[in-house]
Structure formats: structure tokens, C-alpha cells
Write a protein that holds these residues in place. Structure first.
Motif, short mmCIF file in Angstrom:
data_model
loop_
_atom_site.label_atom_id
_atom_site.label_comp_id
_atom_site.label_asym_id
_atom_site.label_seq_id
_atom_site.Cartn_x
_atom_site.Cartn_y
_atom_site.Cartn_z
N VAL A 154 0.70 -1.08 -0.02
CA VAL A 154 0.18 0.05 0.04
C VAL A 154 0.78 1.24 0.21
CG1 VAL A 154 -2.02 1.20 1.22
CG2 VAL A 154 -1.87 -1.22 1.16
N GLY A 155 2.02 1.30 0.82
CA GLY A 155 2.89 2.28 0.83
C GLY A 155 3.33 2.58 -0.47
N ARG A 156 3.86 1.60 -1.25
CA ARG A 156 4.45 1.88 -2.70
C ARG A 156 3.61 2.46 -3.49
NH1 ARG A 156 9.59 -1.23 -3.52
NH2 ARG A 156 9.16 -1.02 -5.91
N ALA A 157 2.21 2.05 -3.54
CA ALA A 157 1.06 2.31 -4.19
C ALA A 157 1.04 3.86 -3.93
CB ALA A 157 -0.21 1.64 -4.16
N LEU A 158 0.81 4.33 -2.97
CA LEU A 158 0.81 5.74 -2.69
C LEU A 158 1.93 6.65 -2.91
CD1 LEU A 158 -1.49 7.49 -1.25
CD2 LEU A 158 -0.60 6.90 1.16
N GLU A 162 6.71 10.45 -1.37
CA GLU A 162 6.16 11.88 -1.58
C GLU A 162 5.27 12.21 -0.23
OE1 GLU A 162 5.71 14.01 -3.78
OE2 GLU A 162 7.26 13.37 -5.13
N MET A 163 4.75 11.20 0.39
CA MET A 163 3.83 11.26 1.50
C MET A 163 4.69 12.11 2.59
SD MET A 163 1.07 10.57 1.02
CE MET A 163 0.26 10.32 2.84
N LEU A 164 6.00 11.67 2.83
CA LEU A 164 7.02 12.37 3.60
C LEU A 164 7.04 13.93 2.90
CD1 LEU A 164 9.41 9.74 4.78
CD2 LEU A 164 7.76 10.91 6.13
N ALA A 165 7.62 14.22 1.83
CA ALA A 165 7.74 15.24 1.44
C ALA A 165 6.63 16.47 1.56
CB ALA A 165 8.17 15.06 0.04
N ARG A 166 5.25 15.76 1.63
CA ARG A 166 4.10 16.62 1.71
C ARG A 166 3.71 16.58 3.40
NH1 ARG A 166 0.86 17.33 -2.83
NH2 ARG A 166 1.95 16.62 -4.41
N HIS A 262 0.53 13.41 -6.27
CA HIS A 262 1.85 12.62 -6.67
C HIS A 262 1.61 11.32 -7.40
CE1 HIS A 262 1.27 10.63 -2.94
NE2 HIS A 262 0.91 11.60 -2.09
N HIS A 263 0.63 11.19 -8.05
CA HIS A 263 0.49 9.93 -8.81
C HIS A 263 0.59 8.59 -8.35
CE1 HIS A 263 0.62 13.07 -11.81
NE2 HIS A 263 1.81 13.60 -11.24
#
Length: 506
Positions: A154-158, A162-166, A262-263
Motif C-alpha cells: 500500500v505504501g508503494r502504491a501511495l 512523497e507522503m513524507l515530502a508533503r 503525486h500519481h
């Protein structure tokens, strides 16, 4: 978009979609279908997670958490690791997850940052405590692997970095699914119930990364996610429905909402499912700091050796200091020897691990800040719990180096050639007199391409537990965990984990 009718069978609403495929796989995968090396590695990851729980149980902020949570929740029948006390199952999941994350020593998965053991193990221990009958070690280990696989996918799909960067705490956002999958496996959910559990997990996801600066709450994020996954599986088991097709829903779905801008790629959830095992790519830490800092720490330690920190690698005085004097084997590199430090890191680590620190710096701030971690690595030659005692955090020599440190975003297309995503980091130390040394790393020691061996994981376990429990107790826990599949139940292991431990920083 048409919405399929709610299923009344054991099948998910869309068996061919990413949510449905994952749910079906979770419901049908047996222990025998998990390769033996994966199960063996998972047992060592369990051992590492429990070592982190034991050393984290009696840290100052963990004691604060226990007092606060038990005041809210009261007593129950699920042990709180290292305390000799019990509480309700949800509260135990929160606290035991908080302990595992308590000193930044627990595992992480670089491609989609999350701390798997702190999510999966507490939720499973709480679920097992409420089972109608004994839970075997085989069942526990199978559920652990399924949780590890789900969270990383699930983390790779998300696009977790990029989550950290945001500004999201990535692992506590998609870690709910790891815990839900593991607990669902232990509860024997059908594929339809797994779909509900995944949907219930996704709607509870949260975690703000600003907690890293001074708040104790960063320690608890994965514990809260563990509890939420525990609840998700329990609710689904009880017939309470969740979001259908949670990963593919365009409005309010997990990937569409958290992945905005972030796609996200839902195909990552099921790609090579059951054939490629992310469990084997989970990184075991050797430094007590945020995982993204580890390449810089490794680089700094290597450069320290090049500067003559160890007797067997002394260099000529002019190369080391340009000052006509020699660092003896009994002398470490000092702040006065360092003219400047330059650290180059990718965007996600820059966002996550860099801000200009100010005194007084909290322990959590020190463990998350790349300038502090690199400074103590250069000066002390290691980054262990003692580097995060208040007296070391506030030491003048450390702050002298921090003031001479700059941190920049790295262009990942520059030399050395980095042709894959990673924690691409370059550290350059300029010494008094002008000598300059550089070390570049794509990932840390222990990373996916340079993993710790199982022997090294056992050595880490023994070193950590020696700080807080006696050798006989540690040896028995190690024996039980590494022989999990021979255990008819978890009673003896839980008993050993539950007894009080010493404070690692006392």
C-alpha cells in the motif's frame, strides 16, 4: 461510475480490482505458501521488534504515555510490554507500538517508509489475547508476514516518500492496512471481510510529520495506527462494513485522496503478489535515528575513520588536519578539526530530516535532524542511545559542528550515477587546512541491497536487551521467537515480554 451491489457472499465486491485481489490473497494464503526463507526472516524481524519494545518500554516519554493512557483506559487483560501491568486490547496496541517506535531503533522499509513491527506486532498481540483458543506460533508468523506485505505494498502504491515530502507521517497513514491485514489473518476473515477491514483501516489513517520537532506524539503514531488496524479487523469480523474498493474509489478513496498530486499507482498493491516478498527488503537499523538519516550517519562514520579515528586506519597528519599534528589512537576527531560539513540528500529526506536546529533540542528532534545525527557520528564514531542523552544533545562541540553544517537537496541525476530510487546521500567534510573527504551512499548499511544478516540481527537483539533485562530472560525470548513455528501457543513468550524491564536511560 456504477457501484456494485453489496456482496452477501465471502467474495469482495470486485474480485479483480486491487482491493479485491489483495483481500482474496489475504484470505487464502497459507503458511506453507510463504517461502521458508521469508518466514525465517520474518521471525528475525519479530525478534528485532521485540528488542525495540523492551528497550523502549521504560524510556521517559514511554512512562508518560503509560500513565496517560492507563488513566484513560484503565485495566484489562492484555499485557503492556515491560511493565508487569495489563490494560484493554486497544490501549495495549497503542502502548506496545509506542514502545517499539520509542527510540528510533526499529525497522523501516525504504521504498515506502513505514515501521512494520510497530504496526503489526502490537495489533497481533492484542488480537491473540482475545482469541477463543490458543494462537499457535505458525498462525502468528503467517499473520505477521501478511501484515508486512500489505503495509509495504500500500505504501508503494501511495508513493510513500512523497507522503513524507508533503508532511504526512507516511507509515502511520498506510500502516493501518498492515495492522488490519495481520489481525484479519489471525481472525480468519473471508475475502469480503478483508475488503471491509481494508476500508475501515483506510478511513482511520492519519499522522502529521510536524510531530518530529518536539512532540512526544511522533513516538505514538504507529501505535495509534496499530490500534486502528486492530479495530478495523475486529469490526469487519463483527459484521461492520467498511469502504468497498477503498484503493480504487476516485472520490474519497484512499489512493485518490492521500495521493492527490503525486500519481499513486494501484498496480503496486498486487504486482507479483505472492511471488515477490517485500518482507525480505525491510531494513533493520543499526543507528538510533530516523531511517532517512542512516546513509549520512554511515558516511560520517566512514569519513571519521578516514580522518584517523581508529588506530588501524591512521592517515598522515597533513591529509587529516593539514596542521602538522597527528591524531593518536586515543584521540577522536574534534569540532576544532572540522572546517565545514556539507550534506546532500533527496527531497523527501530534506523535508523530513532537515530544519535549522536550535538549542535546547529535544531527544526526538535530535533523532530526526540530519545535522545533529551527522555531527555526533563524526565526533563519536557511532549513533547509539547515549548520543541522545540530554548532556550529549546540548554539548558545545556538537553545536560547533552543527553551525558549520549545510544541508542541500541532491540532484539524483548527478555522479555517482543513481539509477534507482533510494536515500541517495553525499557527505563532504572539509578539515582545517583545506583537506576535503567525500562519501556518497544510495542506502545505509542494513538497506535492501546490503541487509543485515540474521546473525547480525541476533547480535543487535542481544546488545539492546542486555541494557534492560537479564541474559536468561533474553535468551529464552530469542529461542521462542526464532522457533515460533514449533510453539503451540504464545503464552510463555507473552509472559516473558510482560514482566517489568529496567530503564534504558536510567
Amino acid at each position: 461510475m456504477s457501484v456494485p451491489a453489496r456482496t452477501t457472499t465471502g467474495q469482495p465486491s470486485d474480485p479483480e480490482g486491487p482491493t479485491g485481489q489483495l483481500a482474496g490473497w489475504l484470505a487464502t494464503t497459507t503458511s506453507a505458501e510463504i517461502p521458508a526463507p521469508v518466514r525465517e526472516r520474518a521471525a528475525h524481524l519479530v525478534l528485532d521488534g521485540l528488542a525495540c519494545a523492551l528497550i523502549g518500554a521504560q524510556l521517559p516519554w514511554s512512562r508518560t504515555a503509560v500513565r496517560a493512557v492507563l488513566a484513560l483506559e484503565g485495566t484489562g487483560d492484555v499485557p503492556v510490554i515491560g511493565w508487569g501491568r495489563t490494560t484493554g486490547a486497544p490501549a495495549a496496541a497503542v502502548l506496545n507500538g509506542t514502545f517499539i517506535q520509542g527510540f528510533e531503533l526499529d525497522d523501516y522499509y525504504p521504498a515506502a517508509p513505514l515501521h512494520s513491527a510497530s504496526l503489526v506486532l502490537p495489533a497481533l498481540l492484542s488480537t491473540a489475547a482475545q482469541a477463543a483458543g490458543p494462537v499457535s506460533g505458525t498462525e502468528f508468523l503467517r499473520a505477521t508476514v501478511l501484515g508486512f506485505e500489505t503495509g509495504t505494498r500500500v505504501g508503494r502504491a501511495l508513493n510513500g516518500p512523497e507522503m513524507l515530502a508533503r508532511g504526512w507521517h507516511s507509515g502511520s497513514v498506510f500502516g493501518t492496512h498492515a495492522a488490519a491485514a495481520a489481525c484479519g489473518a489471525l481472525r480468519g476473515l473471508s475475502a469480503a471481510q478483508f475488503e471491509d477491514a481494508l476500508g475501515l483501516a483506510g478511513t482511520q489513517s492519519a499522522g502529521l510529520m510536524a510531530a518530529q520537532y518536539e512532540a512526544m506524539s511522533k513516538r505514538m503514531h504507529h501505535g495509534l495506527a496499530s490500534r486502528n488496524g486492530y479495530y478495523a479487523a475486529g469490526l469487519a469480523h463483527g459484521g461492520y462494513t467498511g469502504i468497498k474498493r477503498v484503493f480504487e474509489r476516485p472520490y474519497g478513496g484512499f489512493l485518490a485522496t492521500f495521493g492527490e498530486g503525486h500519481h499513486p499507482d494501484p498496480a503496486q498493491i498486487t504486482e507479483e503478489l505472492g511471488r515477490t516478498w517485500n518482507t525480505e527488503k525491510i531494513t533493520v537499523k543499526i543507528h538510533a535515528a530516523m531511517g532517512g538519516l542512516h546513509p549520512a550517519i554511515d558516511a560520517a562514520i566512514a569519513l571519521s575513520a578516514d580522518c584517523g579515528l581508529t588506530a588501524d586506519r591512521r592517515l598522515s597528519a597533513d591529509r587529516r588536519l593539514g596542521a602538522g599534528r597527528e591524531l593518536g589512537a586515543d584521540r577522536r576527531l574534534g569540532a576544532d578539526d572540522i572546517e565545514a560539513v556539507r550534506i546532500e540528500v533527496p527531497e523527501a529526506i530534506h523535508h523530513h530530516g532537515w530544519w535549522p536546529p536550535e538549542r535546547p533540542l529535544t531527544t526526538i528532534g535530535a533523532q530526526m535532524n540530519i545535522a545533529y545525527a551527522t555531527a555526533v557520528a563524526l565526533l563519536d564514531g557511532h549513533v547509539r542511545p547515549e548520543q541522545f542523552l540530554p548532556r550529549r544533545i546540548d554539548a558545545d562541540d556538537v553545536w560547533d559542528v552543527i553551525r558549520r553544517t549545510e544541508v542541500k537537496r541532491v540532484d539524483e541525476r548527478q555522479e555517482p550515477s543513481w539509477d534507482q530510487p533510494g536515500y541517495n546521500t553525499r557527505v563532504t567534510v572539509t578539515l582545517r587546512g583545506g583537506a576535503s573527504l567525500t562519501q556518497a551512499l544510495n542506502q545505509p548499511r542494513g538497506g535492501p541491497d546490503d541487509p543485515l544478516t540474521n546473525t547480525e540481527i541476533r547480535e543487535k537483539y542481544r546488545a539492546l536487551t542486555a541494557r534492560v533485562i537479564d541474559a536468561d530472560r533474553a535468551a529464552e525470548i530469542e529461542r521462542l521467537v526464532l522457533d515460533l513455528e514449533a510453539q503451540p501457543d504464545l503464552d510463555r513468550l507473552v509472559h516473558l515480554l510482560a514482566a517489568p524491564v529496567r530503564g534504558a536511560l536510567d
